[in-house]
Design an enzyme around this catalytic site. Structure first.
Site, PDB file in Angstrom:
ATOM      1  CE  LYS A 116      -2.200  -0.945   3.690  1.00 40.08           C
ATOM      2  NZ  LYS A 116      -3.110  -0.742   4.838  1.00 40.08           N
ATOM      3  CG  ASP A 176       8.271  -1.830   5.504  1.00 44.53           C
ATOM      4  OD1 ASP A 176       8.933  -1.406   4.541  1.00 44.53           O
ATOM      5  OD2 ASP A 176       7.534  -2.840   5.443  1.00 44.53           O
ATOM      6  CE  LYS A 206       9.058   1.651   1.633  1.00 44.20           C
ATOM      7  NZ  LYS A 206       9.146   1.463   3.104  1.00 44.20           N
ATOM      8  CG  ASN A 237       7.230  -4.194   9.971  1.00 42.31           C
ATOM      9  OD1 ASN A 237       7.619  -4.789  10.968  1.00 42.31           O
ATOM     10  ND2 ASN A 237       6.206  -3.366   9.976  1.00 42.31           N
ATOM     11  CB  VAL A 258      10.538  -2.814  -2.890  1.00 39.32           C
ATOM     12  CG1 VAL A 258      12.047  -2.998  -2.746  1.00 39.32           C
ATOM     13  CG2 VAL A 258       9.980  -2.048  -1.690  1.00 39.32           C
ATOM     14  CD  GLU A 295      22.377  -4.007   3.610  1.00 36.35           C
ATOM     15  OE1 GLU A 295      22.887  -5.121   3.877  1.00 36.35           O
ATOM     16  OE2 GLU A 295      22.183  -3.128   4.469  1.00 36.35           O
ATOM     17  CG  ASP A 297       3.108  -1.098  11.446  1.00 35.66           C
ATOM     18  OD1 ASP A 297       2.313  -1.740  12.156  1.00 35.66           O
ATOM     19  OD2 ASP A 297       3.095  -1.161  10.209  1.00 35.66           O
TER      20      ASP A 297
END
Length: 282
Positions: free
Chosen positions: A27, A185, A44, A173, A31, A122, A168
């Site tokens: 969302k 993330d 990203k 993630n 990537v 990376e 989060d």
């Protein structure tokens, strides 16, 4: 593959040499695996954050600085210019957090540059040199679960010592690299000292880790690292070397019923948002 429009400017500027393939689409961003000279990296590409509710944005962006009062007024009004600046601030938060945490020795992907809404960093790889999987795609023995849980708790501590709460953190993630877990993330990362929701977010992050690894090592479900870590932080006693027990003794105090109901409402909203993220990633 055909070069995505947002990556074309990086090719023209010589910042990347080629786009190999798409790695994932969520969302918040897409990537891509890209080549930069002799290195393979990931790019990203951020999307507009139309999926984030105003309430969620307020929780995460509380006390974030903007360049000037004009931008702050526009963001508060929700004008087109304000939404653009809000999205720019959301993206910059991840870039700033990555550089800050990498400098503090936290296991995050090494950032290389941020250019026109694209974060070049990376590529985290597994033992075979392929893109590392997320934790939720892996199975663990009880010993492995305890080892990875302890490692990630130390990363949470290291982040907090650097003044950052992920906000989060979950099995969705965190990547399992060849040499252990790597946290990704971070657009929702918050300043631990400047955000009133930081404690709640840190406790939720640690609870997510406990619940995930507790599936493989049930003894972890009895631990309470979150409150222990936050209590040390509040007293100014938390360091990256602080010994942790996973135990915390709560002191009895009058119940704040209104506060409890707010926490329940927040937890319900956060669970709904998490379920939506899981559906999108699937």
């Amino acid at each position: 593959m055909k070069t995505p429009k947002r990556l074309q400017s990086l090719l023209e500027e010589g910042l990347i040499d080629s786009v190999q393939r798409q790695l994932m689409s969520g969302k918040e961003a897409q990537v891509f695996v890209v080549r930069c000279g002799d290195e393979t990296r990931c790019a990203k590409v951020y999307k507009e954050a139309t999926h984030r509710s105003f309430r969620q944005a307020v929780d995460y962006t509380e006390n974030r600085k903007v360049k000037n009062s004009r931008e702050a007024r526009a963001m508060a009004k929700g004008s087109k210019f304000g939404r653009e600046k809000q999205e720019e601030a959301w993206q910059n938060a991840e870039v700033d957090a990555l550089y800050r945490l990498a400098a503090a020795g936290v296991r995050v992907p090494k950032p290389h540059l941020f250019f026109e809404g694209v974060l070049l960093m990376e590529l985290v790889c597994d033992a075979d040199g392929a893109a590392a999987p997320r934790l939720n795609d892996s199975q663990f023995t009880p010993e492995q679960a305890r080892e990875h849980h302890a490692s990630l708790i130390r990363e949470v501590v290291r982040m907090l010592c650097a003044g950052v709460v992920h906000g989060d953190l979950s099995e969705f993630n965190i990547l399992l690299a060849a040499d252990g877990p790597v946290i990704i993330d971070l657009p929702q990362a918050v300043d631990a000292a400047g955000n009133n929701h930081a404690q709640r977010m840190l406790l939720r992050d640690v609870e997510n880790l406990r619940n995930f690894f507790g599936q493989f090592a049930p003894d972890l479900l009895q631990s309470d690292y979150g409150n222990e870590i936050w209590a040390l932080y509040q007293r100014g006693a938390l360091t990256v070397e602080s010994p942790l027990t996973g135990r915390f003794e709560r002191k009895a105090k009058p119940v704040d019923l209104r506060g409890v109901m707010r926490e329940i409402d927040d937890a319900r909203d956060e669970d709904a948002a998490r379920r939506l993220r899981m559906q999108t990633r699937e």
